[in-house]
Motif scaffolding. Structure first.
Motif, short mmCIF file in Angstrom:
data_model
loop_
_atom_site.label_atom_id
_atom_site.label_comp_id
_atom_site.label_asym_id
_atom_site.label_seq_id
_atom_site.Cartn_x
_atom_site.Cartn_y
_atom_site.Cartn_z
N GLU A 23 0.83 -1.20 0.00
CA GLU A 23 0.00 0.00 0.00
C GLU A 23 0.86 1.25 0.00
O GLU A 23 0.52 2.26 -0.62
N GLU A 24 2.01 1.18 0.67
CA GLU A 24 2.91 2.33 0.70
C GLU A 24 3.46 2.63 -0.68
O GLU A 24 3.57 3.80 -1.08
N ASP A 25 3.82 1.58 -1.45
CA ASP A 25 4.29 1.78 -2.83
C ASP A 25 3.27 2.58 -3.63
O ASP A 25 3.60 3.51 -4.37
N ILE A 26 2.02 2.19 -3.50
CA ILE A 26 0.94 2.82 -4.27
C ILE A 26 0.73 4.26 -3.82
O ILE A 26 0.62 5.17 -4.64
N LEU A 27 0.67 4.48 -2.51
CA LEU A 27 0.44 5.82 -1.99
C LEU A 27 1.57 6.77 -2.40
O LEU A 27 1.31 7.91 -2.81
N LEU A 28 2.80 6.32 -2.31
CA LEU A 28 3.94 7.18 -2.68
C LEU A 28 3.92 7.50 -4.17
O LEU A 28 4.26 8.62 -4.58
N THR A 29 3.51 6.54 -4.99
CA THR A 29 3.46 6.77 -6.44
C THR A 29 2.37 7.79 -6.79
O THR A 29 2.60 8.70 -7.60
N LEU A 30 1.19 7.66 -6.18
CA LEU A 30 0.13 8.62 -6.44
C LEU A 30 0.52 10.02 -5.94
O LEU A 30 0.23 11.03 -6.60
N ARG A 31 1.19 10.06 -4.80
CA ARG A 31 1.65 11.35 -4.27
C ARG A 31 2.67 11.98 -5.23
O ARG A 31 2.62 13.18 -5.49
N SER A 32 3.57 11.16 -5.75
CA SER A 32 4.56 11.67 -6.71
C SER A 32 3.90 12.16 -7.99
O SER A 32 4.28 13.19 -8.55
N LEU A 33 2.89 11.41 -8.46
CA LEU A 33 2.19 11.83 -9.67
C LEU A 33 1.54 13.19 -9.48
O LEU A 33 1.59 14.05 -10.36
N ARG A 34 0.92 13.39 -8.33
CA ARG A 34 0.30 14.68 -8.05
C ARG A 34 1.34 15.80 -8.08
O ARG A 34 1.12 16.85 -8.69
N GLU A 35 2.48 15.58 -7.46
CA GLU A 35 3.52 16.61 -7.41
C GLU A 35 4.12 16.87 -8.78
O GLU A 35 4.33 18.02 -9.18
N ILE A 36 4.37 15.80 -9.53
CA ILE A 36 4.93 15.94 -10.89
C ILE A 36 3.94 16.68 -11.78
O ILE A 36 4.33 17.53 -12.60
N THR A 37 2.66 16.39 -11.63
CA THR A 37 1.63 17.05 -12.45
C THR A 37 1.58 18.54 -12.16
O THR A 37 1.55 19.37 -13.08
N LEU A 38 1.58 18.90 -10.89
CA LEU A 38 1.54 20.32 -10.53
C LEU A 38 2.79 21.06 -10.98
O LEU A 38 2.74 22.25 -11.30
#
Length: 412
Positions: A23-38
């Motif tokens: 679950e941590e792998d998934i959460l960190l990836t989604l968090r990174s996607l949000r930051e990369i997108t912004l």
């Protein structure tokens, strides 16, 4: 020539590793996607402008294609919501011990590899990726040529986020825009587990008629609202205006107002907000008598009923009672979203019980048919069928289940 078999094999192979993610792998990836997108809003908007330049601004799909800084921030908010939701995987759905001592558990598991075919809606690329990752599914994306540059920019950001956390990017791929790619995806038996089309009724019909892979139908919305003899005028004005004009190009927008004949004298007042917003109205004979002379009002033709307008257009049907309203809806509904505006509890109860649709409303706008609004996070679509999933499809709807049986030497 594109080797689609190789692409599908690589997606399937990579997706087999997804159940091992934490679950941590998934959460960190989604968090990174949000930051990369912004951090890359300008990159996305530049690509989106290239797509918009190819489309007539009066095309109903233009608003669906359009990305703005505000819309991108909203997309990031939806990614955050998906991130915050409980994992849909490995939930124990049923558990029991048989008389012979076998211990049985039914647990939720990913569907496998999802194939998404969609028209000019680049936000879908973000939405379905975040849901697919969170639910442990691989993903084949087939966008339209209308959104080619936007989708390529978005998938590049998705791949950046995956690589940051050592998640195989091959599990999430965007196919070329050529029509041959659609045919290949529809026939990817053994590689793709389910296909979900998002777009017009024409697209959905084409996918259903040509797919060799199982299909979940989503998207097409021929939406009605019935204003009965007891409907509150103030509520009705607000609900009808919101349902029709909030975003007329989306599938939950109002297409046909059904009105009880005893309330046609209220039509001018009831429709004033949408007329002021420039809505073109196709009125049946009884309602036209009350609206004749109003701007943008004309007599309805047969084809104006059962039409998903996806624009600032709406038809009106006059009925003598609730039964006639229910009959009209049953004849023309796409089983997406239907509503009644009424102060009669018996009529409301009958409407809610008898209307066959994925979402049925009383005294509220159909604009709420949306996974995010239902608290499900981003949605992969609105299912209008009855097998597997119905209504907004989000995380739980992207799972199946399997039985786990533990024994101690039992034989049958």
């Amino acid at each position: 020539m594109t080797d689609f078999k190789r692409i599908f094999e690589s997606i399937q192979f990579a997706s087999r590793k997804l159940p091992l993610l934490t679950e941590e792998d998934i959460l960190l990836t989604l968090r990174s996607l949000r930051e990369i997108t912004l951090d890359n809003v300008n990159l996305i908007l530049k690509a989106n402008r290239l797509d918009l330049a190819k489309m007539d601004a009066n095309d109903p799909k233009y608003d669906r294609l359009l990305l703005t800084e505000g819309r991108i921030k909203n997309i990031c908010n939806e990614i955050t919501q998906v991130e915050s939701l409980p994992s849909p995987l490995n939930r124990i759905l049923e558990s029991k011990i048989l008389e012979n001592g076998l211990a049985l558990q039914k647990i939720s598991v990913p569907l496998g590899v999802l194939g998404i075919i969609y028209e000019a809606r680049p936000n879908v690329t973000f939405d379905v990726f975040s849901l697919a990752l969170k639910s442990g599914n691989g993903l084949v994306l087939k966008g339209s040529a209308d959104a080619e540059h936007s989708n390529k920019a978005i998938i590049s950001l998705i791949h950046q986020a995956l690589e940051l956390h050592n998640i195989p990017k091959d599990a999430y791929q965007l196919l070329p825009v050529e029509r041959v790619a659609t045919k290949a995806l529809l026939e990817a038996v053994g590689y793709v587990d389910i296909i979900i089309p998002r777009g017009s009724q024409g697209l959905i019909d084409f996918v259903r008629q040509n797919a060799k892979v199982p299909v979940i139908e989503t998207g097409a919305g021929i939406v009605h609202t019935y204003f009965d003899e007891t409907g509150d005028l103030t509520k009705g004005k607000a609900i009808i205006h919101n349902a029709k004009t909030r975003r007329p190009s989306v599938c939950n927008s109002l297409d046909c107002l059904i009105i009880h004949e005893s309330r046609t004298n209220d039509l001018s007042e009831l429709l004033k907000p949408i007329m002021d917003s420039g809505v073109r109205i196709f009125a049946d004979e009884k309602s036209f008598e009350k609206l004749e002379g109003k701007p943008a009002v004309e007599k309805a033709k047969d084809e104006h009923f059962g039409t998903e307008f996806l624009s600032l257009q709406m038809s009106i049907k006059t009925v003598t009672d609730l039964d006639e309203a229910l009959y009209h809806i049953s004849e023309y509904s796409s089983k997406h979203s239907e509503a009644i505006i009424s102060e009669n509890q018996a009529n409301i109860d009958q409407f809610l019980k008898m209307v066959d649709a994925a979402a049925v409303y009383a005294n509220a706008s159909t604009a709420f048919t949306d996974g995010n609004q239902f608290g499900l996070g981003a949605e992969i679509g609105i299912s209008t069928q009855k097998l597997h999933a119905r209504g907004p499809m989000a995380l739980n709807e992207l799972t199946s289940y399997k039985w786990i049986i533990k024994g101690n030497g039992q034989i049958r």
